[in-house]
Motif scaffolding. Sequence first.
Motif, PDB file in Angstrom:
ATOM      1  N   SER A 136       0.832  -1.217   0.000  1.00  0.00           N
ATOM      2  CA  SER A 136       0.000   0.000   0.000  1.00  0.00           C
ATOM      3  C   SER A 136       0.862   1.261   0.000  1.00  0.00           C
ATOM      4  O   SER A 136       0.533   2.246  -0.671  1.00  0.00           O
ATOM      5  CB  SER A 136      -0.946   0.005   1.206  1.00  0.00           C
ATOM      6  N   ALA A 137       1.975   1.253   0.720  1.00  0.00           N
ATOM      7  CA  ALA A 137       2.872   2.414   0.758  1.00  0.00           C
ATOM      8  C   ALA A 137       3.613   2.577  -0.566  1.00  0.00           C
ATOM      9  O   ALA A 137       3.789   3.699  -1.060  1.00  0.00           O
ATOM     10  CB  ALA A 137       3.861   2.283   1.913  1.00  0.00           C
ATOM     11  N   VAL A 138       4.034   1.461  -1.157  1.00  0.00           N
ATOM     12  CA  VAL A 138       4.717   1.505  -2.454  1.00  0.00           C
ATOM     13  C   VAL A 138       3.760   2.043  -3.517  1.00  0.00           C
ATOM     14  O   VAL A 138       4.117   2.915  -4.310  1.00  0.00           O
ATOM     15  CB  VAL A 138       5.270   0.114  -2.843  1.00  0.00           C
ATOM     16  N   TYR A 139       2.524   1.561  -3.511  1.00  0.00           N
ATOM     17  CA  TYR A 139       1.520   2.029  -4.463  1.00  0.00           C
ATOM     18  C   TYR A 139       1.267   3.527  -4.292  1.00  0.00           C
ATOM     19  O   TYR A 139       1.256   4.278  -5.279  1.00  0.00           O
ATOM     20  CB  TYR A 139       0.224   1.242  -4.302  1.00  0.00           C
ATOM     21  N   ALA A 140       1.057   3.968  -3.072  1.00  0.00           N
ATOM     22  CA  ALA A 140       0.770   5.384  -2.823  1.00  0.00           C
ATOM     23  C   ALA A 140       1.915   6.258  -3.332  1.00  0.00           C
ATOM     24  O   ALA A 140       1.680   7.315  -3.939  1.00  0.00           O
ATOM     25  CB  ALA A 140       0.534   5.616  -1.335  1.00  0.00           C
TER      26      ALA A 140
ATOM     27  N   GLN B  27      -4.499   0.425 -10.294  1.00  0.00           N
ATOM     28  CA  GLN B  27      -5.216  -0.625  -9.564  1.00  0.00           C
ATOM     29  C   GLN B  27      -4.628  -0.629  -8.164  1.00  0.00           C
ATOM     30  O   GLN B  27      -3.455  -0.994  -7.983  1.00  0.00           O
ATOM     31  CB  GLN B  27      -5.061  -1.976 -10.249  1.00  0.00           C
ATOM     32  N   GLU B  28      -5.416  -0.188  -7.216  1.00  0.00           N
ATOM     33  CA  GLU B  28      -4.925   0.054  -5.862  1.00  0.00           C
ATOM     34  C   GLU B  28      -4.076  -1.085  -5.324  1.00  0.00           C
ATOM     35  O   GLU B  28      -4.495  -2.241  -5.347  1.00  0.00           O
ATOM     36  CB  GLU B  28      -6.094   0.332  -4.911  1.00  0.00           C
ATOM     37  N   ASP B  29      -2.899  -0.699  -4.868  1.00  0.00           N
ATOM     38  CA  ASP B  29      -1.921  -1.617  -4.266  1.00  0.00           C
ATOM     39  C   ASP B  29      -1.410  -2.678  -5.230  1.00  0.00           C
ATOM     40  O   ASP B  29      -0.750  -3.627  -4.802  1.00  0.00           O
ATOM     41  CB  ASP B  29      -2.479  -2.288  -3.002  1.00  0.00           C
ATOM     42  N   ARG B  30      -1.699  -2.540  -6.549  1.00  0.00           N
ATOM     43  CA  ARG B  30      -1.310  -3.577  -7.508  1.00  0.00           C
ATOM     44  C   ARG B  30      -0.619  -3.070  -8.755  1.00  0.00           C
ATOM     45  O   ARG B  30       0.292  -3.723  -9.268  1.00  0.00           O
ATOM     46  CB  ARG B  30      -2.537  -4.381  -7.931  1.00  0.00           C
ATOM     47  N   LEU B  31      -1.044  -1.903  -9.291  1.00  0.00           N
ATOM     48  CA  LEU B  31      -0.566  -1.526 -10.612  1.00  0.00           C
ATOM     49  C   LEU B  31      -0.608  -0.012 -10.817  1.00  0.00           C
ATOM     50  O   LEU B  31      -1.590   0.638 -10.450  1.00  0.00           O
ATOM     51  CB  LEU B  31      -1.433  -2.185 -11.689  1.00  0.00           C
ATOM     52  N   VAL B  32       0.464   0.509 -11.432  1.00  0.00           N
ATOM     53  CA  VAL B  32       0.525   1.899 -11.871  1.00  0.00           C
ATOM     54  C   VAL B  32       1.075   1.877 -13.299  1.00  0.00           C
ATOM     55  O   VAL B  32       2.135   1.301 -13.539  1.00  0.00           O
ATOM     56  CB  VAL B  32       1.464   2.744 -10.974  1.00  0.00           C
ATOM     57  N   VAL B  33       0.339   2.479 -14.230  1.00  0.00           N
ATOM     58  CA  VAL B  33       0.796   2.562 -15.618  1.00  0.00           C
ATOM     59  C   VAL B  33       0.756   4.025 -16.050  1.00  0.00           C
ATOM     60  O   VAL B  33      -0.289   4.669 -15.993  1.00  0.00           O
ATOM     61  CB  VAL B  33      -0.063   1.701 -16.578  1.00  0.00           C
ATOM     62  N   MET B  34       1.928   4.506 -16.485  1.00  0.00           N
ATOM     63  CA  MET B  34       2.077   5.879 -16.944  1.00  0.00           C
ATOM     64  C   MET B  34       2.601   5.850 -18.381  1.00  0.00           C
ATOM     65  O   MET B  34       3.443   5.020 -18.714  1.00  0.00           O
ATOM     66  CB  MET B  34       3.083   6.631 -16.071  1.00  0.00           C
TER      67      MET B  34
ATOM     68  N   VAL C 240       5.657 -10.962   2.948  1.00  0.00           N
ATOM     69  CA  VAL C 240       6.305  -9.873   3.678  1.00  0.00           C
ATOM     70  C   VAL C 240       6.825  -8.829   2.693  1.00  0.00           C
ATOM     71  O   VAL C 240       7.493  -9.166   1.718  1.00  0.00           O
ATOM     72  CB  VAL C 240       7.479 -10.407   4.540  1.00  0.00           C
ATOM     73  N   GLY C 241       6.514  -7.563   2.950  1.00  0.00           N
ATOM     74  CA  GLY C 241       7.020  -6.486   2.103  1.00  0.00           C
ATOM     75  C   GLY C 241       6.393  -6.479   0.731  1.00  0.00           C
ATOM     76  O   GLY C 241       5.254  -6.920   0.541  1.00  0.00           O
TER      77      GLY C 241
ATOM     78  N   LEU D  40      12.240   3.340  -1.534  1.00  0.00           N
ATOM     79  CA  LEU D  40      11.072   2.587  -1.048  1.00  0.00           C
ATOM     80  C   LEU D  40      11.182   2.159   0.413  1.00  0.00           C
ATOM     81  O   LEU D  40      10.179   2.219   1.140  1.00  0.00           O
ATOM     82  CB  LEU D  40      10.791   1.389  -1.958  1.00  0.00           C
ATOM     83  N   PRO D  41      12.350   1.744   0.909  1.00  0.00           N
ATOM     84  CA  PRO D  41      12.431   1.384   2.322  1.00  0.00           C
ATOM     85  C   PRO D  41      12.225   2.561   3.276  1.00  0.00           C
ATOM     86  O   PRO D  41      11.933   2.375   4.451  1.00  0.00           O
ATOM     87  CB  PRO D  41      13.856   0.826   2.490  1.00  0.00           C
ATOM     88  N   ARG D  42      12.348   3.788   2.785  1.00  0.00           N
ATOM     89  CA  ARG D  42      12.147   4.990   3.602  1.00  0.00           C
ATOM     90  C   ARG D  42      10.687   5.304   3.843  1.00  0.00           C
ATOM     91  O   ARG D  42      10.364   6.174   4.653  1.00  0.00           O
ATOM     92  CB  ARG D  42      12.825   6.186   2.948  1.00  0.00           C
ATOM     93  N   LEU D  43       9.797   4.661   3.114  1.00  0.00           N
ATOM     94  CA  LEU D  43       8.363   4.990   3.206  1.00  0.00           C
ATOM     95  C   LEU D  43       7.770   4.517   4.516  1.00  0.00           C
ATOM     96  O   LEU D  43       8.168   3.553   5.103  1.00  0.00           O
ATOM     97  CB  LEU D  43       7.607   4.381   2.025  1.00  0.00           C
TER      98      LEU D  43
END
Length: 144
Positions: free
Chosen positions: A14-18, A70-77, A99-100, A141-144
Amino acid sequence: MKITRTITVDTPPSAVYAYLSDFTTSDQWDPGTIDTTLVEGDGAVGSTYHNRSVFRGNETELTYVTMDLQEDRLVVMRGENRTVIVQDTMSIRPGPGGVGTELVYEADFTFKGLVKLATPFLRGPLTKLGDEAEEALNRELPRL
C-alpha cells in the motif's frame, strides 16, 4: 526497447503504491528526471503531468498521462514527446512469504522519427538508466 527491473523491499504494498501512483515523486526515483508537476487532474486515471528529464546530457520534456491504476497492484504511466513514447508499468505484489513488496518495473521505449534509427545504440544508455532507477527505488522505497 524494454527495460525490466525487480525490486524487493520490506515496505508494504500500500505504501509503495501510494508513492508510485503520485507521479510527482519520480524526481526522487527516476534518475533522469529533473522535476515532474501535475498539470491536470487529481492523480487518478487521465491525469496529466509535465516531466523535465535529462538523457545523454540533453534536457527534454515529456507529457505523461496516468493510463491505469489498480490500488496496491498496478501503476501505468505513458509519456510522450516528439522523439519517444515511453510506457512505465509498475506491478506491485506482496513480497516473498507475504512480507514487504515485490515491485516489477518495466519501461518500454518506442522511438520516433530519425531517433528510431539510433535505437540499437541507445541500449547501453537505457540499460544504465534502468540500473540507476533500480538503485534509486531500492534506496527510496524502504524509507516509506
